[in-house]
Scaffold this motif. Sequence first.
Motif, PDB file in Angstrom:
ATOM      1  N   ARG A 187     -30.732 165.956  71.085  1.00  0.00           N
ATOM      2  CA  ARG A 187     -31.523 165.985  69.645  1.00  0.00           C
ATOM      3  C   ARG A 187     -30.810 165.237  68.609  1.00  0.00           C
ATOM      4  O   ARG A 187     -30.276 166.029  67.622  1.00  0.00           O
ATOM      5  CB  ARG A 187     -31.938 167.271  69.326  1.00  0.00           C
ATOM      6  CG  ARG A 187     -31.005 168.466  69.245  1.00  0.00           C
ATOM      7  CD  ARG A 187     -31.435 169.751  68.774  1.00  0.00           C
ATOM      8  NE  ARG A 187     -30.615 170.851  68.875  1.00  0.00           N
ATOM      9  CZ  ARG A 187     -30.862 172.167  68.544  1.00  0.00           C
ATOM     10  NH1 ARG A 187     -32.047 172.364  68.218  1.00  0.00           N
ATOM     11  NH2 ARG A 187     -29.771 173.181  68.694  1.00  0.00           N
ATOM     12  N   GLY A 188     -30.550 164.251  68.788  1.00  0.00           N
ATOM     13  CA  GLY A 188     -29.514 163.448  67.540  1.00  0.00           C
ATOM     14  C   GLY A 188     -27.996 163.770  67.710  1.00  0.00           C
ATOM     15  O   GLY A 188     -27.508 162.896  66.912  1.00  0.00           O
ATOM     16  N   GLY A 189     -27.542 164.461  68.150  1.00  0.00           N
ATOM     17  CA  GLY A 189     -26.093 164.708  68.453  1.00  0.00           C
ATOM     18  C   GLY A 189     -25.405 163.634  69.355  1.00  0.00           C
ATOM     19  O   GLY A 189     -26.264 162.785  69.752  1.00  0.00           O
ATOM     20  N   PRO A 190     -24.312 163.735  69.698  1.00  0.00           N
ATOM     21  CA  PRO A 190     -23.480 162.856  70.624  1.00  0.00           C
ATOM     22  C   PRO A 190     -24.361 162.916  71.934  1.00  0.00           C
ATOM     23  O   PRO A 190     -24.921 164.097  72.465  1.00  0.00           O
ATOM     24  CB  PRO A 190     -22.343 163.601  70.892  1.00  0.00           C
ATOM     25  CG  PRO A 190     -22.159 164.207  69.631  1.00  0.00           C
ATOM     26  CD  PRO A 190     -23.358 164.662  69.296  1.00  0.00           C
ATOM     27  N   GLY A 191     -24.479 161.779  72.732  1.00  0.00           N
ATOM     28  CA  GLY A 191     -25.332 161.807  73.936  1.00  0.00           C
ATOM     29  C   GLY A 191     -24.220 161.611  75.128  1.00  0.00           C
ATOM     30  O   GLY A 191     -23.323 161.800  75.136  1.00  0.00           O
ATOM     31  N   VAL A 192     -25.072 161.505  76.447  1.00  0.00           N
ATOM     32  CA  VAL A 192     -24.302 161.654  77.453  1.00  0.00           C
ATOM     33  C   VAL A 192     -24.589 159.924  77.804  1.00  0.00           C
ATOM     34  O   VAL A 192     -25.270 159.289  77.504  1.00  0.00           O
ATOM     35  CB  VAL A 192     -25.212 162.173  78.735  1.00  0.00           C
ATOM     36  CG1 VAL A 192     -24.704 162.081  80.000  1.00  0.00           C
ATOM     37  CG2 VAL A 192     -25.433 163.841  78.303  1.00  0.00           C
TER      38      VAL A 192
END
Length: 287
Positions: A187-192
């Motif tokens: 949800r908008g934070g750092p991704g995978v």
Amino acid sequence: MNVKRTSPATAAFRAAYREALALWPVPVEPLDLDGEFGTTRITACGPADGPPLVLLGGGGTTSAGWYARAAGLARTHRAYAVEVPGTPGLSVPGGRPLRRPADLMAWLDGGLDALGAERAALLGHSYGGWLALGYAVHAPDRVARLALLDPTQCFAGFRAAYLARAAPLFVRPGPDAARRFLAWESRGGPGVAPEVVRLMGVGGREFRGRPVTGPRPAAARLGSAAPPALVLLAGRSRAHDVRRVAAGAGRALPGARIVTLPGVGHHALPELRSAELERELTGFLAG
């Protein structure tokens, strides 16, 4: 005894696996340990004479997902990222099937024995946190230190919305399902990393079995036998209520250090580029 077994991994899975494993910034050594439950694939790094550290990943993941932690951990430890037979990865089931939590404990016992590790530090994320905590309850004398990254089913249950969103991973698994689910959870934070997302999707499609699980580990029974523990929580985790997890961890492991890292989701936590995470984790494991 060496036993020839046939890996269930397809060519597509192996290609995605190699692509994701290439993210590791340090030299790695693949190890295959034969035991009563089959052949366990381990991705090892760090000095051969370093204190042993066992890495246990989340459900549906492989050892490749630890790439962001590898450099820091390899400075102080011989790190072993293990893959449970029957789940996505290059482990090969054989012999006794893994069916119950007690089987997982016996599998880990055998793995430590094969590595020549009388004691080891454990680092587990998500489902791997449940496995690590369960093993600490099972064999506290073999766990030097216990680090848990947003552990699930240890101190609080899953959120219903998370389970509903995760359902397509089992009904129609594949890279698209994994991409949509992980984008929602972050949800908008750092991704995978895209390579890890693709591997998770291909693995979900090729390995249809679910990880062996069970009740919450009875950590409170450890008392003074509990190893030094660190619980690092994902402030934006959608898997569970982080405040409840923190409170439950404080009750079950009263001596543990509990830290919530803001702005990161559950699945991205092992990959988070964070000086605070690196400092907390490496400092704790180095003692």
